[in-house]
Design a protein around this motif. Structure first.
Motif, mmCIF file in Angstrom:
data_model
loop_
_atom_site.group_PDB
_atom_site.id
_atom_site.type_symbol
_atom_site.label_atom_id
_atom_site.label_comp_id
_atom_site.label_asym_id
_atom_site.label_seq_id
_atom_site.Cartn_x
_atom_site.Cartn_y
_atom_site.Cartn_z
ATOM 1 N N ARG A 126 -5.826 13.919 3.810
ATOM 2 C CA ARG A 126 -6.219 14.295 2.440
ATOM 3 C C ARG A 126 -5.868 13.123 1.533
ATOM 4 O O ARG A 126 -4.809 13.058 0.921
ATOM 5 C CB ARG A 126 -5.481 15.567 2.033
ATOM 6 N N ALA A 127 -6.785 12.190 1.456
ATOM 7 C CA ALA A 127 -6.530 10.955 0.710
ATOM 8 C C ALA A 127 -7.638 10.690 -0.295
ATOM 9 O O ALA A 127 -8.038 9.554 -0.520
ATOM 10 C CB ALA A 127 -6.396 9.778 1.676
ATOM 11 N N SER A 154 -0.083 -3.681 -4.837
ATOM 12 C CA SER A 154 -0.714 -2.973 -5.953
ATOM 13 C C SER A 154 0.305 -2.269 -6.843
ATOM 14 O O SER A 154 0.218 -2.320 -8.075
ATOM 15 C CB SER A 154 -1.727 -1.962 -5.431
ATOM 16 N N GLY A 155 1.257 -1.578 -6.226
ATOM 17 C CA GLY A 155 2.233 -0.839 -7.015
ATOM 18 C C GLY A 155 3.003 -1.730 -7.967
ATOM 19 O O GLY A 155 3.185 -1.402 -9.146
ATOM 20 N N GLY A 156 3.430 -2.886 -7.482
ATOM 21 C CA GLY A 156 4.171 -3.799 -8.336
ATOM 22 C C GLY A 156 3.308 -4.406 -9.416
ATOM 23 O O GLY A 156 3.741 -4.562 -10.568
ATOM 24 N N ALA A 189 -10.885 10.785 -6.449
ATOM 25 C CA ALA A 189 -11.876 9.714 -6.537
ATOM 26 C C ALA A 189 -11.218 8.370 -6.821
ATOM 27 O O ALA A 189 -11.727 7.316 -6.411
ATOM 28 C CB ALA A 189 -12.909 10.035 -7.619
ATOM 29 N N TRP A 190 -10.066 8.386 -7.517
ATOM 30 C CA TRP A 190 -9.368 7.122 -7.775
ATOM 31 C C TRP A 190 -8.820 6.518 -6.482
ATOM 32 O O TRP A 190 -8.774 5.281 -6.345
ATOM 33 C CB TRP A 190 -8.239 7.343 -8.774
ATOM 34 N N ASN A 233 -9.924 2.926 -5.059
ATOM 35 C CA ASN A 233 -8.951 1.913 -4.670
ATOM 36 C C ASN A 233 -9.274 1.357 -3.296
ATOM 37 O O ASN A 233 -9.152 0.153 -3.046
ATOM 38 C CB ASN A 233 -7.545 2.518 -4.692
ATOM 39 N N PHE A 234 -9.700 2.235 -2.381
ATOM 40 C CA PHE A 234 -10.088 1.782 -1.050
ATOM 41 C C PHE A 234 -11.309 0.871 -1.134
ATOM 42 O O PHE A 234 -11.359 -0.187 -0.502
ATOM 43 C CB PHE A 234 -10.381 2.989 -0.164
#
Length: 739
Positions: free
Chosen positions: A102-103, A216-218, A240-241, A245-246
């Motif tokens: 579930r991504a 990405s997080g940083g 959807a975000w 991102n993928f």
């Protein structure tokens, strides 16, 4: 060159003009047909999202448990896959459970095709179950609540198969992989082998110059943006975000190749494209609590492998608690979950292979050379090879002695030794490895670890500031109606809606496409303008790939320099000498249990009879090769099947193998010296045992070198010659004991 030359049949330009006309007719027809496929995609999207339980499973299914009706409701459900006609299921074989990721996208990927994880498991005779989800989360749903629901699902499957030869094999793809690992560490008694495909478990891991998604997080300043997106969704995070991102990881495919492939092969590609888009466009939502846990604890916090995640009841998630074999499937072509993120958790949890063994753990990994992230789940070639082999040989994996192995595959051919013992089209081997083999794939330096630790601290600070100063205002302003409107206006959703039949202009496209279908004139494959089109496409891909590479290099440079700054690290409290722990201490409870188990095994080294002696001898000889071949296990399985008397169950046989393995590991010479005392006086039985050992060992090739030397030693301990007992001997009786 004159006008007369141009107009004459066969003139120098007549062929070029004819080719141009032919290409323009074809290009115009393809353009209209392509637009009509986009219209069909939009209509399919609208139909799909209108369903209560949309999915892309290609199999009929029977609902077993609806998670929405549990005491702690979740939007997950357990279904039994109904075998298609012609597929025979053995109810006494261990069941397989595929847990859907579930991504952000829709459910059903594990059964997307006939050649899928579910398909190959059923072909191997296993009952199959599927844990999927609905688009909308239940109120109050959390990752922990989902884990408890999935535990109930697995308990139900176990109860439905009381005679199964083992606990369920559970497959977790991508996001479902880490979710399954968390649950298996909390409830290890529920699981048989785990197959974890494309699942990130060590989120900071990677190498410079590749796999920039980990930065990405940083670069975004941490998880405060996640909280903001959830607040703008009125407590829900738009999946959807995640899909967006993928897609951003591969702009040439997103912006060009995927669509161009349909346009250039418009006569043959429509069905495959529409099938995939039905799943890819089925965006789902997550509760704010779910996505915040995922980002804070996993992606930025990297707390899973470190054992720092704690449940509400105080129980800590320690992957070393897992007692089932773990199969990790990853790929060098996967830029979402590269091999380092899939495997470096092993380095975080264990100091060496002996420590893996001390926890009774068996880990098998395989690294594909090129397949992408989605290909791990949806590629028919991967399903027919890796997934089919894992499904067919899951019992082999379950009885492997504890340790670290790499699964390798060799195509079966006419020259393959004992090809009748090979279940599928590939020969699977599990070759012993050490932690150095994983380190050789590359990883972080201590400086890199400090950078990610600094990014984690910055994320925590920014999130705290957002929650204190901004979040209260956002929550007051956003209503559920506003959140729904913003979700509907997401670019990924609009691209489907705008080109659907809701757009009045698309009606004309459908009419034109219907007419073209009747008059379709594909261009010749050798048309020079078609070749020029292909060349232009390659140039576009090259430009977009170059742009991506430049962006990735820039993002890595920014991350390394910003979070590598001594001033920033000092400001957020990172010790300049700090290193991420790769040597987690074994708990006192486990050490006490281990010492007790070692003493017990040493005291029992002389116990047992012919069966225990034969398995001990087989393990001693086989360990010289450092690998286990599926043909040897199949030979052993057939001998067990044909042997007279009662048979051990698979769990009993697994325990027998493990005990004999540990006895050899603790005191090899003492374990071998004890063999003669365990043997019966009946020479025929001892001859048969040596014959069995020879048969199993020779199934995968000629017995030579060290293995031949060890075979002679074991034969001498059995009181026979190594060459004796190879024909006209009844397989040894597994019940035989020393008198």
């Amino acid at each position: 060159m004159t006008m007369e030359n141009l107009n004459l049949p066969g003139g120098p330009l007549s062929g070029v003009v004819a080719a141009a006309v032919e290409y323009m007719v074809d290009a115009g027809q393809r353009s209209v047909l392509f637009l009509d496929i986009m219209r069909q995609r939009g209509d399919q999207y609208r139909e799909h999202v209108a369903q209560t339980a949309p999915h892309v499973l290609q199999y009929a299914a029977e609902l077993i448990i609806d998670g929405r009706k549990l005491d702690e409701p979740v939007n997950y459900a357990l279904v039994r896959i109904i075998p298609p006609k012609g597929v025979e299921i053995d109810l006494e074989r261990r069941p397989f459970i595929v847990v859907d990721p579930r991504a952000g996208h829709g459910p059903g990927i594990g059964g997307f095709k006939a050649d899928s994880e579910i398909g190959v498991a059923m072909k191997a005779g296993h009952p199959c179950y599927f844990i999927g989800f609905l688009p909308e989360p239940m109120p109050g749903q959390t990752i922990e609540r989902i884990a408890r629901a999935e535990a109930l699902f697995i308990e139900k499957v176990i109860s439905l198969h009381p005679k199964a030869d083992g606990k369920p094999c559970v497959i977790g793809n991508c996001q479902a992989g880490w979710a399954v690992m968390i649950l298996a560490s909390l409830r290890p008694e529920l699981f048989g082998p785990l197959i974890i495909a494309g699942a990130p478990l060590a989120y900071w891991a990677g190498v410079h110059g590749k796999y920039p998604m980990r930065y990405s997080g940083g670069l975004l300043g941490g998880s405060w943006l996640t909280a903001l997106a959830s607040d703008l969704g009125a407590g829900k995070f738009d999946g959807a975000w995640l899909v967006q991102n993928f897609e951003n990881q591969n702009p040439s495919n997103t912006l060009w190749t995927k669509q161009y492939n349909v346009y250039s092969k418009v006569d043959t590609e429509a069905d495959r494209y529409l099938d995939f888009e039905r799943w890819w466009g089925g965006h789902v939502n997550l509760n704010a609590e779910e996505i915040q846990f995922i980002v804070d604890e996993l992606f930025i916090g990297n707390n899973l492998a470190a054992g720092k995640i704690e449940m509400s009841d105080g129980q800590k998630v320690d992957l070393r608690n897992i007692r089932s074999p773990i199969v990790v499937f990853c790929s060098k072509g996967d830029n979402v979950t590269p091999p380092q993120q899939a495997l470096d958790w092993i380095l975080d949890c264990y100091a060496d292979v002996n420590e893996i063994r001390a926890y009774g753990q068996t880990i098998v990994y395989t690294v594909h050379e090129s397949i992408g992230h989605l290909g791990i789940f949806v590629s028919g070639g991967v399903a027919k090879k890796e997934h089919a082999e894992f499904s067919s040989n899951i019992d082999l994996i379950d009885i492997l002695p504890p340790g670290l192995y790499e699964a390798t595959f060799e195509a079966k051919g006419e020259e393959t030794t004992s090809s009748d013992l090979v279940v599928g089209q590939w020969v699977m081997r599990c070759e012993a490895r050490t932690l150095d083999d994983i380190r050789a794939m590359g990883g972080n330096s201590p400086e890199d670890e400090r950078r990610f630790a600094a990014a984690k601290r910055v994320s925590e600070m920014n999130l705290a500031a957002y929650r204190k100063f901004v979040q209260p205002w956002i929550k007051k302003m956003v209503t559920p109606q506003m959140a729904e409107t913003m979700r509907n206006l997401h670019p990924l959703r609009l691209q489907y809606e705008v080109l659907s039949s809701q757009n009045p202009w698309m009606g004309a496209v459908k009419t034109a496409a219907d007419e073209i279908e009747e008059k379709r004139k594909p261009v010749a494959e050798d048309n020079p303008f078609l070749a020029f089109q292909e060349q232009m496409s390659k140039q576009i891909v090259h430009v977009l790939d170059s742009w991506r590479d430049a962006q990735e290099a820039l993002s890595e440079t920014i991350f390394l320099n910003v979070y590598g700054s001594p001033a920033l690290q000092a400001a957020v409290g990172i010790d300049p000498n700090w290193e991420s722990s790769r040597k987690r201490e074994m708990s006192a409870e486990h050490r006490t249990m281990l010492e007790k188990r070692i003493a017990e095994l040493k005291s029992r080294v002389g116990e047992g009879g012919l069966r225990e002696a034969a398995i001990r001898g087989l393990l001693y000889i086989g360990s010289a090769r450092g690998m286990v071949d599926e043909r040897s296990i199949e030979a052993l399985r057939r001998i067990r099947r044909d042997a007279g008397g009662s048979r051990l169950t698979l769990p009993e046989f697994k325990m027998l193998v493990r005990e004999q393995f540990f006895m050899l590991l603790l005191d090899q010479q003492g374990a071998l010296a004890a063999i003669p005392k365990m043997l019966p006086e009946d020479v025929a039985q001892r001859l048969a045992a040596v014959a069995m050992i020879r048969e199993v060992l020779s199934a995968s090739g000629e017995i030579t070198g060290e293995r031949a030397s060890r075979l002679r030693r074991i034969a001498a301990l059995f009181g026979v010659e190594a060459g004796e007992g190879t024909s006209n001997i009844t397989p040894f009786d597994p019940k035989a004991k020393a008198s």
